[in-house]
Design a protein around this motif. Structure first.
Motif, short mmCIF file in Angstrom:
data_model
loop_
_atom_site.label_atom_id
_atom_site.label_comp_id
_atom_site.label_asym_id
_atom_site.label_seq_id
_atom_site.Cartn_x
_atom_site.Cartn_y
_atom_site.Cartn_z
N SER A 1 -11.41 -14.62 15.28
CA SER A 1 -10.79 -15.32 14.11
C SER A 1 -11.29 -14.38 12.93
O SER A 1 -10.69 -14.06 11.85
N ILE A 2 -12.60 -14.34 12.64
CA ILE A 2 -13.39 -13.86 11.59
C ILE A 2 -12.87 -12.24 11.82
O ILE A 2 -12.74 -11.79 10.53
N THR A 3 -13.10 -11.66 12.81
CA THR A 3 -12.78 -10.34 13.11
C THR A 3 -11.54 -10.05 12.41
O THR A 3 -11.06 -8.91 11.60
N ILE A 4 -10.51 -10.74 13.01
CA ILE A 4 -9.19 -10.55 12.56
C ILE A 4 -8.88 -10.49 11.00
O ILE A 4 -7.93 -9.76 10.44
N THR A 5 -9.42 -11.82 10.59
CA THR A 5 -9.12 -12.11 9.06
C THR A 5 -9.85 -10.91 8.33
O THR A 5 -9.01 -10.41 7.12
N VAL A 6 -10.90 -10.78 8.41
CA VAL A 6 -11.73 -9.56 7.49
C VAL A 6 -10.81 -8.06 7.62
O VAL A 6 -10.56 -7.59 6.54
N PHE A 7 -10.31 -7.84 8.99
CA PHE A 7 -9.58 -6.58 9.14
C PHE A 7 -8.45 -6.52 8.53
O PHE A 7 -7.81 -5.89 8.02
N ILE A 8 -7.66 -7.97 8.70
CA ILE A 8 -6.30 -7.98 8.15
C ILE A 8 -6.40 -7.78 6.70
O ILE A 8 -5.37 -7.22 5.92
N ILE A 9 -7.41 -8.34 5.95
CA ILE A 9 -7.49 -8.22 4.44
C ILE A 9 -7.36 -6.97 4.11
O ILE A 9 -6.71 -6.38 3.19
N ALA A 10 -8.25 -6.00 4.98
CA ALA A 10 -8.59 -4.50 4.51
C ALA A 10 -7.14 -3.68 4.96
O ALA A 10 -6.65 -2.88 4.21
N PHE A 11 -6.65 -4.12 6.18
CA PHE A 11 -5.82 -3.25 6.73
C PHE A 11 -4.32 -3.40 5.92
O PHE A 11 -3.73 -2.51 5.53
N MET A 12 -4.04 -4.78 5.74
CA MET A 12 -2.90 -5.17 5.19
C MET A 12 -2.74 -4.62 3.45
O MET A 12 -1.79 -4.05 3.09
N GLY A 13 -3.88 -4.81 3.04
CA GLY A 13 -4.16 -4.43 1.85
C GLY A 13 -3.97 -3.05 1.61
O GLY A 13 -3.13 -2.29 0.55
N ALA A 14 -4.52 -2.18 2.34
CA ALA A 14 -4.49 -0.60 2.37
C ALA A 14 -3.06 -0.32 2.48
O ALA A 14 -2.39 0.60 2.01
N GLY A 15 -2.45 -0.85 3.31
CA GLY A 15 -1.15 -0.54 3.98
C GLY A 15 -0.04 -0.89 2.65
O GLY A 15 1.01 -0.13 2.61
N LEU A 16 -0.38 -1.68 1.73
CA LEU A 16 0.33 -1.86 0.53
C LEU A 16 0.27 -0.33 -0.31
O LEU A 16 1.32 -0.12 -1.14
N LEU A 17 -0.87 0.11 -0.34
CA LEU A 17 -1.13 1.39 -1.25
C LEU A 17 -0.46 2.66 -0.73
O LEU A 17 -0.25 3.43 -1.51
N PHE A 18 -0.40 2.94 0.56
CA PHE A 18 -0.04 4.18 1.07
C PHE A 18 1.31 4.70 0.59
O PHE A 18 1.15 5.78 -0.08
N PRO A 19 2.30 3.92 0.61
CA PRO A 19 3.63 4.19 0.29
C PRO A 19 3.81 4.53 -1.45
O PRO A 19 4.42 5.17 -2.03
N SER A 20 3.00 3.62 -2.29
CA SER A 20 2.82 3.69 -3.61
C SER A 20 2.14 5.07 -3.96
O SER A 20 2.64 5.65 -4.96
N TYR A 21 1.19 5.35 -3.55
CA TYR A 21 0.46 6.70 -3.72
C TYR A 21 1.83 8.02 -3.72
O TYR A 21 1.66 8.66 -4.65
N PHE A 22 2.44 7.88 -2.36
CA PHE A 22 3.47 9.00 -2.08
C PHE A 22 4.41 8.98 -3.39
O PHE A 22 5.04 9.83 -3.73
N LEU A 23 4.84 7.70 -3.60
CA LEU A 23 5.98 7.66 -4.63
C LEU A 23 5.41 7.96 -5.98
O LEU A 23 6.05 8.62 -6.77
N GLN A 24 4.52 7.19 -6.64
CA GLN A 24 3.98 7.26 -7.65
C GLN A 24 3.18 8.20 -8.14
O GLN A 24 3.23 8.79 -9.46
N VAL A 25 2.26 8.92 -7.38
CA VAL A 25 1.37 10.04 -7.83
C VAL A 25 1.87 11.44 -7.37
O VAL A 25 2.00 12.46 -7.93
N ARG A 26 2.55 11.46 -6.30
CA ARG A 26 3.27 12.60 -5.72
C ARG A 26 4.61 12.81 -5.87
O ARG A 26 5.14 13.87 -5.56
N GLY A 27 5.34 12.00 -6.51
CA GLY A 27 6.61 11.79 -6.72
C GLY A 27 7.80 12.07 -5.60
O GLY A 27 8.64 12.62 -5.96
#
Length: 520
Positions: free
Chosen positions: A278-304
């Motif tokens: 449970s601890i492993t999944i929770t810490v991992f999901i915070i990192a992975f889901m948070g990063a997953g939010l950023l990927f498309p935004s970088y492509f859209l907002q910085v790379r146009g």
């Protein structure tokens, strides 16, 4: 003969079971796609509603919080009202919520309707697992998991692509309206195929626990997401909801040991495997889901990039998971997860490190290759840890353990998206304010991002100023990815305590083991 009570005479999935599987997979695709399809629409929501990134991220945070709210309610409600009725009600609620999202005229109403949509979507997967298990019997659970793995694999690939395509060829409204015909088909299909209900009310539901946990988490995250706008922790809009939320969550934890059937059975944490997983999944999901939010935004907002191209650039991550998820599922029954998961986490860390070095023109080959490597790691992480968490529980504990782990995942996802959106907004706001031709002011990063989303807004502005803003925005994304990278490294600590020897399964009670709830 009723498919719920039919004896299992073969390991093969017969026609009746496959028809039921079709209903469940259709509902699962609706629910899982809507988690990923919105990720590419966040910059569009910013432009459409004039809201901050942290604010529009609540369209995802609110949805996942709603999922977490209804997962523990689902088992009780299925016994109380019947799985067929509840499944059809969940599909209807999800579809109605989707249509209302398409009609939203402000970011506040869109967030509210996303919560409503999540309340329906959160019930689809656990209900689908219950329906499938009853239809096929425990002897064919492995094959059922393979069938239900289809939407899990397709969601991360098709969601961003579908969302990007719909926004490009139509408008953002269609990422929600597309659910209307699918929902109607799913309702008719479920009515025709699913066996008639025979509800048998069982244990009571912990309404008091729900009234403490859900508002507590929502209040905490609301205070956190208000930080970039207010600029200081001393603002009442920031600290007041955070304090109220923390008190409610602490109160829930203390109270949860009192009722016989609590909302979350924290007593299960006495099981070492469940606790470590449970601890492993929770810490991992915070990192992975948070990063997953950023990927498309970088492509859209910085790379146009267009929303469709941003979705296509995200596809390698899903393809990587498609390669390793079946292999990891097979290995989980033969090799202790403590010997495989750390290697998968290494792949995720390696892929994510690339994004800590972002600039305004980083090679797409490098970025897509890194996403593919991350996907390989993702496919070898989640299901093995889930298997480890539940394998040593007795059959009457599996349903409660599955609920506990899945709620922690949804909470982790909500926390991750909130934290990363807050950090990114804060980093972007640190750039230098510049005057605009119309007499207003904007930061360099805001100016550059605006020019990528709407090129007409860059007319009359020095191109070197826009380039400087893009460089700053890329650096802001890179700094935010460093936090996600650090959290992935933190995941190694609990992962080192995962079982490194063969576990002895305790699913030997008289009752068949309940199927684990699939994750979104």
């Amino acid at each position: 003969m009723n498919s719920q009570s039919a004896p299992v005479t073969s390991q093969k999935l017969d026609g009746a079971v496959l028809r039921v599987a079709g209903v469940v997979v259709l509902g699962a695709i609706m629910s899982i796609l809507d988690v990923t399809v919105v990720s590419v629409a966040l910059p569009t929501f910013q432009e459409e509603f004039g809201a901050s990134y942290a604010r529009v991220a609540w369209t995802m945070t609110g949805y996942t919080l709603a999922l977490a709210t209804v997962i523990p309610l689902t088992g009780w409600a299925a016994d109380r009202f019947g799985t067929k009725r509840l499944y059809m009600a969940a599909v209807a609620l999800f579809t109605i919520g989707s249509v209302l999202c398409a009609m939203a005229d402000s970011i506040t109403t869109l967030i509210a309707f996303r919560v409503l949509q999540g309340l329906g979507g959160g019930m689809l997967m656990p209900l689908g697992m219950t329906i499938m298990t009853r239809a096929a019997g425990p002897e064919r659970i492995g094959r059922l998991m393979a069938v239900l793995g289809i939407p899990m694999l397709l969601g991360p690939i098709m969601g961003p692509i579908l969302g990007g395509w719909l926004i490009d060829v139509a408008t953002w409204h269609w990422i929600f309206l597309i659910n209307l015909p699918i929902g109607i088909i799913a309702l008719i299909y479920a009515y025709v195929v699913l066996p008639k209900d025979a509800p048998e009310p069982s244990e009571s539901f912990d309404f008091l626990g729900m009234l403490m946990l859900s508002p507590g988490l929502a209040s905490l995250l609301f205070g956190l997401s208000s930080l970039p706008e207010e600029g200081t922790m001393s603002s009442a809009k920031v600290w007041a909801p955070m304090v109220v939320g923390a008190l409610l969550v602490i109160g829930f934890v203390l109270y949860s040991f009192t009722p016989r059937h609590p909302l979350l059975d924290l007593r299960l944490f006495r099981n070492r495997n469940l606790t470590v997983a449970s601890i492993t999944i929770t810490v991992f999901i915070i990192a992975f889901m948070g990063a997953g939010l950023l990927f498309p935004s970088y492509f859209l907002q910085v790379r146009g990039e267009s929303t469709l191209h941003a979705g296509l650039l995200m596809a390698p991550q899903g393809l990587g998971a498609m390669v390793t998820m079946p292999i990891a599922g097979t290995l989980a029954d033969r090799v202790p997860v403590g010997r495989t998961v750390p290697f998968a986490l290494v792949l995720i860390a390696l892929g994510l490190f690339t994004f800590t070095q972002l600039d305004a023109d980083t090679s797409y080959w490098l970025l897509c290759g890194s996403l593919f490597v991350m996907g390989l790691g993702m496919g070898g992480t989640m299901m093995p840890i889930m298997t480890s968490a539940l394998k040593t529980l007795t059959s009457h504990e599996v349903a409660r353990g599955s609920t506990l782990v899945n709620i922690l995942q949804q909470i982790g996802g909500s926390v991750g998206t909130a934290i990363m959106s807050v950090l990114l907004t804060s980093n972007l706001n640190d750039s230098t304010p510049v005057p605009l031709p119309n007499g207003q002011t904007a930061t360099e990063a805001q100016l550059a991002i605006g020019s990528q989303i709407n090129p007409e807004s860059a007319q009359g502005i020095d191109p070197s100023l826009i380039q400087r803003g893009l460089d700053f925005a890329a650096t802001a994304f890179a700094h935010t990815f460093w936090v996600a990278f650090a959290l992935v490294l933190c995941t190694f600590v609990p992962a080192l305590f995962l079982p490194r020897k063969r576990e002895v399964a305790h699913l030997n009670d008289d009752q068949p083991a309940a199927a684990p709830i699939m994750v979104h």
